[in-house]
Design a protein around this motif. Structure first.
Motif, short mmCIF file in Angstrom:
data_model
loop_
_atom_site.label_atom_id
_atom_site.label_comp_id
_atom_site.label_asym_id
_atom_site.label_seq_id
_atom_site.Cartn_x
_atom_site.Cartn_y
_atom_site.Cartn_z
N GLN A 8 0.67 -1.24 0.08
CA GLN A 8 0.02 -0.08 -0.07
C GLN A 8 0.95 1.21 -0.12
O GLN A 8 1.76 1.41 0.66
CB GLN A 8 -0.99 0.03 1.25
CG GLN A 8 -1.87 1.14 1.43
CD GLN A 8 -2.98 1.23 0.21
OE1 GLN A 8 -2.55 2.02 -0.67
NE2 GLN A 8 -3.86 0.43 0.34
N GLU A 9 0.44 2.04 -0.95
CA GLU A 9 1.33 3.36 -1.05
C GLU A 9 0.53 4.73 -0.89
O GLU A 9 1.03 5.82 -0.76
CB GLU A 9 2.07 3.37 -2.39
CG GLU A 9 3.31 2.36 -2.46
CD GLU A 9 3.91 2.49 -3.82
OE1 GLU A 9 3.56 3.37 -4.73
OE2 GLU A 9 4.87 1.65 -3.99
N ASP A 10 -0.61 4.30 -0.57
CA ASP A 10 -1.58 5.50 -0.55
C ASP A 10 -1.36 6.19 0.72
O ASP A 10 -1.99 5.42 1.84
CB ASP A 10 -3.14 5.04 -0.66
CG ASP A 10 -4.18 6.31 -0.68
OD1 ASP A 10 -4.45 6.64 0.47
OD2 ASP A 10 -4.31 6.92 -1.72
N SER A 11 -1.06 7.42 0.81
CA SER A 11 -0.77 8.07 1.97
C SER A 11 -1.82 8.42 3.13
O SER A 11 -1.83 7.94 4.33
CB SER A 11 -0.25 9.41 1.93
OG SER A 11 1.19 9.42 1.51
N ALA A 12 -3.14 8.85 2.64
CA ALA A 12 -4.32 8.74 3.23
C ALA A 12 -4.80 7.52 3.84
O ALA A 12 -5.10 7.40 5.08
CB ALA A 12 -5.38 9.49 2.46
#
Length: 578
Positions: free
Chosen positions: A413-417
């Motif tokens: 997972q790379e989505d910051s939120a």
């Protein structure tokens, strides 16, 4: 219970928490840099925030309860080595460890092992680090904070309940770290760090004032056995001289001795090699291991330096923190010794028939500060704020490790939120787990010893692995996991099998092997294994680490000079209290 004191205390605690949340309001946790903002304060911390945050995160009731308790017992000034040696360690970390970490652009310390060794090594450090933070560090801070409050308000319903206080403190800390992340922690640390130093100074001054006025006939009952001080000499002495007469003798004749509390002098840094906790042999090697691990490789501490806006800012903040560490023994250790001189009766636990030395600082505050509500609210708020601040920092770091080293690694997972939401979930989970464990720590005779003993299974191996990671580019990748695992096995063997076996046959110089000596032995075992693997199984191609070009990596010459001054000051203190 003074209503004004409670009102001012609650206003201060809630107000500072609100300040931290407000100062973190500009974080864009739903944007592309949400993870950086939440876990590393957007990599924008100035040196003064870094310095105060290091101290506030480090110093809490672990020191004010655990360390002062050890000082009240037989260790005396010797326990100050944890603080003064830390000052030297911090300086070295600032110019040895930090440049490598900032250059690689790390979120977590285990991430370094991924780049230098492999994913197994990263997990081998991350998982024990999370377990240690939640079940040892966080739970012990909750417990020691609750113990302080329950001892201070020992006649007030609910407030004198250890379990209730554990959950209340845990809730306060979880609220603002859940909302604001590291930036909220850093700003509250700024307030609590300064308040903590001032509050400790107030307690120390009041303790010496009480010592100067207490009848000599009562004080003489608490002098160490090998002091030749008399009632007449105490009557004619001032506060500091009374302290020395009781704990160091008339002409320094009260040398350190092994045995129960009071058998030997307490104003010395060096203890016999037979000492169970701090033998002089540990000062040579053993004590440096937990110091370097704690200040250089512990996510809970290093995370605020990873959030520095530049290498120079981080180094200046670290050196500032190192200077403040030199002051801590005067605010924690000496008052701990005074607690026994002044209120030994209050330290006695009638239910167990033994002394409860972890009561030392709470007893001092209750007897010396509580009668002055216009002062007591501040001291109480500073100490409780330090607990909440340390706890929040630990929760933030544990959630960072769990999110970045476990969740993000396995899910990709790379989505910051999304990572921020996962981090907040871990904050809630970890505070519940630590809150369940904390009340049970009341079964341990010394919370400080509990913390340090547990670290022995982790810190020597990890420190040895990082040394090879820094300086030996051809050491094979699998050494990371091998070194960490080898230390766990070796430390357990020396604690439960080899150590007792050697002592039983007279092959050891004491009647038990001190945990710091076990650390030193295990450290060298891992170092030897690394050397053998490097010589006989070297990598053909040296490892190349990633480089973060978004941060200034220019070192601070001013911080280097002041760091040298801190080291010289530390040496001077050891000469004075040798």
């Amino acid at each position: 219970m003074n209503v004004l004191e409670v009102a001012l205390f609650l206003t201060a605690v809630i107000g500072v928490i609100a300040l931290g949340i407000w100062m973190s309001r500009d974080e864009d946790l739903d944007g592309d840099k949400g993870a950086s903002d939440y876990f590393l304060a957007g990599r924008g911390l100035s040196w003064w925030l870094v310095g105060f945050s290091l101290i506030a995160a480090n110093i809490s009731t672990e020191q004010f309860v655990g360390m002062s308790g050890s000082a009240a017992d037989w260790l005396g000034m010797a326990i100050a080595s944890y603080e003064w040696m830390a000052a030297v360690t911090l300086v070295l970390v600032g110019f040895w460890f930090l440049p490598k970490f900032l250059k690689a652009g790390l979120y977590t310390i285990p991430e370094f092992l991924q780049y230098r060794f492999d994913g197994v090594a990263r997990l081998a450090m991350a998982i024990p680090a999370i377990v240690t933070l939640v079940f040892v560090a966080t739970s012990s801070v909750i417990f020691s904070g609750a113990k302080f409050v329950s001892e201070y308000y020992n006649t007030v319903p609910v407030l004198n309940n250890l379990t209730a206080m554990c959950w209340l403190i845990a809730f306060f800390a979880a609220v603002y770290v859940f909302i604001g992340g590291l930036k909220a922690c850093a700003w509250t640390d700024l307030v609590w760090g300064g308040a903590l130093i001032l509050g400790g100074a107030i307690v120390m001054v009041l303790a010496f004032e009480h010592l100067a006025n207490k009848p000599a006939e009562e004080l003489i009952q608490t002098k160490v056995a090998n002091s030749n001080a008399t009632v007449e000499q105490l009557e004619a002495a001032g506060a500091w001289e009374r302290f020395m007469l009781l704990n160091d003798g008339v002409e320094g004749e009260a040398v350190v001795r092994n045995g129960e509390n009071g058998s030997g002098g307490k104003v010395h840094m060096v203890r016999p090699k037979e000492d169970t906790d701090l033998p002089w042999t540990a000062l040579l090697i053993g004590l440096w291991i937990p110091n370097f691990f704690y200040w250089g490789l512990n996510q809970y501490i290093v995370q605020r330096t990873l959030g520095s806006k530049s290498l120079a800012e981080g180094q200046k903040g670290i050196v500032f923190a190192a200077f403040l560490k030199l002051l801590v023994p005067f605010l924690v250790v000496i008052p701990g010794v005074l607690a026994y001189n002044l209120f030994s009766g209050d330290l006695f636990n009638a239910q167990t028939g033994n002394y409860d030395y972890d009561r030392a600082f709470p007893v001092l505050v209750r007897n010396l500060v509580k009668p002055y509500p216009m002062i007591s609210w501040f001291v109480l708020a500073a100490l409780c704020g330090a607990v909440i601040s340390s706890l929040a920092s630990m929760l933030n770091s544990a959630s960072t490790l769990a999110t970045m080293d476990l969740y993000a690694k396995f899910t990709k997972q790379e989505d910051s939120a999304k990572l921020v939401r996962v981090g907040r979930f871990f904050v809630v989970l970890f505070v519940i787990l630590a809150g369940l464990v904390a009340p049970k720590l009341d079964n341990f005779s010394s919370i400080f010893a509990y913390i340090q003993e547990f670290q022995g299974f982790i810190s020597p191996g990890i420190l040895a692995v990082f040394i090879f990671g820094f300086f030996s580019p051809r050491t094979p990748r699998y050494f990371g996991a091998v070194g960490i695992g080898l230390n766990v096995v070796a430390y357990g063997s020396f604690k439960w099998l080899i150590g007792p076996w050697m002592v039983a046959r007279g092959w050891w110089y004491a009647d038990q092997m001190a945990f710091l000596d076990r650390m030193a032995i295990c450290f060298f075992i891992v170092i030897l294994a690394g050397l053998l693997l490097t010589v006989f199984r070297p990598m053909r191609t040296p490892i190349e680490m990633p480089v973060n070009h978004q941060i200034s990596l220019e070192s601070s010459k001013g911080a280097k000079f002041l760091g040298g001054c801190v080291i010289l000051a530390t040496i001077a203190l050891y000469v004075v209290f040798w």
